[in-house]
Design a protein around this motif. Structure first.
Motif, PDB file in Angstrom:
ATOM      1  N   ALA A  36       0.662  -1.151  -0.012  1.00 34.86           N
ATOM      2  CA  ALA A  36       0.079   0.269   0.020  1.00 34.86           C
ATOM      3  C   ALA A  36       0.773   1.158  -0.125  1.00 34.86           C
ATOM      4  N   VAL A  37       2.104   1.338   1.061  1.00 31.65           N
ATOM      5  CA  VAL A  37       3.196   2.932   0.810  1.00 31.65           C
ATOM      6  C   VAL A  37       3.688   2.676  -0.508  1.00 31.65           C
ATOM      7  N   HIS A  38       3.592   1.819  -0.926  1.00 28.42           N
ATOM      8  CA  HIS A  38       4.601   1.951  -2.760  1.00 28.42           C
ATOM      9  C   HIS A  38       3.338   2.088  -3.440  1.00 28.42           C
ATOM     10  N   ARG A  39       2.214   1.766  -3.669  1.00 28.29           N
ATOM     11  CA  ARG A  39       0.987   2.300  -4.573  1.00 28.29           C
ATOM     12  C   ARG A  39       1.035   3.330  -4.252  1.00 28.29           C
ATOM     13  N   ASP A  40       1.061   4.806  -3.335  1.00 24.08           N
ATOM     14  CA  ASP A  40       0.514   5.344  -2.603  1.00 24.08           C
ATOM     15  C   ASP A  40       1.590   6.538  -2.881  1.00 24.08           C
ATOM     16  N   LEU A  41       2.804   5.677  -2.913  1.00 23.17           N
ATOM     17  CA  LEU A  41       4.163   6.982  -3.429  1.00 23.17           C
ATOM     18  C   LEU A  41       4.323   7.043  -5.063  1.00 23.17           C
ATOM     19  N   VAL A  42       3.783   6.084  -5.775  1.00 25.92           N
ATOM     20  CA  VAL A  42       3.546   5.864  -7.176  1.00 25.92           C
ATOM     21  C   VAL A  42       2.404   6.946  -7.551  1.00 25.92           C
ATOM     22  N   GLY A  43       0.899   7.030  -6.249  1.00 21.83           N
ATOM     23  CA  GLY A  43      -0.136   7.462  -7.154  1.00 21.83           C
ATOM     24  C   GLY A  43      -0.439   7.975  -7.770  1.00 21.83           C
ATOM     25  N   GLY A  44      -1.691   7.987  -8.115  1.00 17.99           N
ATOM     26  CA  GLY A  44      -2.876   7.760  -9.248  1.00 17.99           C
ATOM     27  C   GLY A  44      -3.062   6.513  -9.623  1.00 17.99           C
ATOM     28  N   LEU A  45      -3.025   5.326  -9.014  1.00 21.98           N
ATOM     29  CA  LEU A  45      -3.267   4.353  -9.427  1.00 21.98           C
ATOM     30  C   LEU A  45      -4.924   3.664  -8.832  1.00 21.98           C
ATOM     31  N   THR A  46      -5.485   3.286  -9.535  1.00 24.31           N
ATOM     32  CA  THR A  46      -7.076   2.829  -9.406  1.00 24.31           C
ATOM     33  C   THR A  46      -7.645   1.668  -8.861  1.00 24.31           C
ATOM     34  N   ASP A  47      -6.255   0.303  -8.589  1.00 23.77           N
ATOM     35  CA  ASP A  47      -7.073  -0.632  -8.544  1.00 23.77           C
ATOM     36  C   ASP A  47      -7.793  -0.754  -7.085  1.00 23.77           C
ATOM     37  N   PRO A  48      -8.961  -1.180  -7.793  1.00 23.94           N
ATOM     38  CA  PRO A  48     -10.087  -1.478  -6.197  1.00 23.94           C
ATOM     39  C   PRO A  48      -9.210  -2.066  -5.099  1.00 23.94           C
ATOM     40  N   ARG A  49      -8.097  -2.628  -4.951  1.00 30.83           N
ATOM     41  CA  ARG A  49      -7.481  -2.966  -4.095  1.00 30.83           C
ATOM     42  C   ARG A  49      -7.202  -1.607  -3.108  1.00 30.83           C
ATOM     43  N   ASP A  50      -7.318  -0.295  -3.560  1.00 33.95           N
ATOM     44  CA  ASP A  50      -6.940   0.668  -2.567  1.00 33.95           C
ATOM     45  C   ASP A  50      -8.053   1.339  -2.271  1.00 33.95           C
ATOM     46  N   ALA A  51      -9.226   0.775  -1.725  1.00 33.90           N
ATOM     47  CA  ALA A  51     -10.152   1.386  -0.804  1.00 33.90           C
ATOM     48  C   ALA A  51      -9.926   0.666  -0.007  1.00 33.90           C
ATOM     49  N   VAL A  52     -10.608   1.561   1.033  1.00 36.48           N
ATOM     50  CA  VAL A  52     -10.338   1.264   2.030  1.00 36.48           C
ATOM     51  C   VAL A  52     -11.649   0.584   2.516  1.00 36.48           C
ATOM     52  N   GLN A  53     -11.758  -0.588   3.375  1.00 34.20           N
ATOM     53  CA  GLN A  53     -12.800  -1.446   4.051  1.00 34.20           C
ATOM     54  C   GLN A  53     -12.334  -1.448   5.558  1.00 34.20           C
TER      55      GLN A  53
END
Length: 314
Positions: A297-314
């Motif tokens: 999650a940290v890596h994806r957030d630092l990349v930024g702009g990704l829209t994969d549904p795994r990023d949704a807050v549960q």
């Protein structure tokens, strides 16, 4: 102390238990520069063997930490230091992390901080409890229940979850006595559940544990009665000490840091993982798995702009 040299990294990971080590390892493998800081005061330092960690069943927790740290340090992107962190605060669009150890200061700024500091535990006030903790007495039944099977056991618990925890221990134990120390309250339905599982309840005040260098031999009550017991479990009270974080971290009723399924706290750039998050203490392998999820999650957030549904807050 002279002013510390300030380093700049992508991520600071605070805490080098399984959660922090796993997060750090996966982040450096994502080519993120990582500063891993740790006070080297693990909660499970008294435990001789840890269990349930695939390929490492029975390993010393300290050896597991040592192996994990060596793996992280093997990457050029990683820096590992021993320090006690005393401040995490905003520094413009980054986070400032400050710590000190034996007169040496450590200071770094990072785009993200992962809190993996675990919990502080407090035990019932029994003088000899610490002497037997980690050998005859444990706190994690999933971790150590198998080795205690067949022994006459004690469960010392002063909290409201006494019935559920006792029933769980009873799955491993045929001879279990629950000691509430005159503190924990058990209602009639709870007594019935324990009785049906063959669990005895003793609500008298406990004076201490008895034994010698060869091991624990019994539980001594305040009235002088000694019940032969060779080991058991204790329910500590756990506390998340995070007064050094200068941010409004969301906390639950137990003081644990509320996060989404990937370790996001809701404060941009701040993540938490491991025992410091609900439901609290967890097996080492579970903490390591959560560390890997948070690293992603940290890596994806630092990349930024990704829209994969795994990023949704549960």
């Amino acid at each position: 102390m002279s002013a510390p040299d300030r380093s700049s990294v992508d991520v600071v990971v605070i805490g080098a238990g399984p959660a922090g080590l796993s997060a750090a390892l996966n982040l450096v493998r994502a080519r993120r520069t990582v500063l891993l800081v740790d006070s080297n005061r693990p909660r499970n330092a008294a435990t001789l063997r840890s269990h349930g960690f695939l390929t490492r069943d029975g390993v010393s927790p300290l050896e597991l930490r040592k192996l994990g740290r060596a793996e992280v340090e093997g990457y050029a992107e990683a820096t590992v230091v021993q320090t006690v962190v005393d401040r995490v605060a905003r520094d413009g669009d980054r986070w400032l992390v400050h710590g000190s150890w034996r007169g040496t200061e450590v200071e770094a700024t990072a785009r993200a901080v992962v809190i993996a500091t675990g919990l502080r535990e407090e035990f019932p006030a029994l003088p000899m409890l610490r002497a037997f903790y980690g050998t005859a007495v444990h706190s994690c039944v999933e971790c150590d229940g198998y080795e205690k099977s067949g022994e006459p056991l004690a469960f010392i618990c002063e909290t409201d979850d006494v019935v559920d925890r006792a029933l769980l221990i009873a799955a491993w134990a045929d001879d279990l006595v629950v000691y509430t120390n005159g503190v924990a309250a058990i209602d009639e339905p709870g007594r019935a559940r324990l009785a049906s599982a063959g669990v005895r309840v003793d609500e008298r005040p406990v004076a201490d544990l008895e034994g010698d260098r060869s091991g624990m031999t019994g539980v001594r009550l305040a009235d002088g009665h000694v019940e032969p017991r060779t080991g058991g479990f204790v329910r500590p009270r756990w506390y998340a000490d995070l007064d050094w974080v200068d941010a409004e971290l969301p906390r639950d009723d137990e003081g644990l840091v509320v996060v989404d399924r990937a370790g996001r706290t809701g404060v941009a750039g701040l993540y938490a993982v491991g025992d410091v998050t609900p439901p609290g203490p967890e097996q080492l392998i579970v903490a390591a798995g959560h560390g890997a999820v948070t690293a992603a999650a940290v890596h994806r957030d630092l990349v930024g702009g990704l829209t994969d549904p795994r990023d949704a807050v549960q």
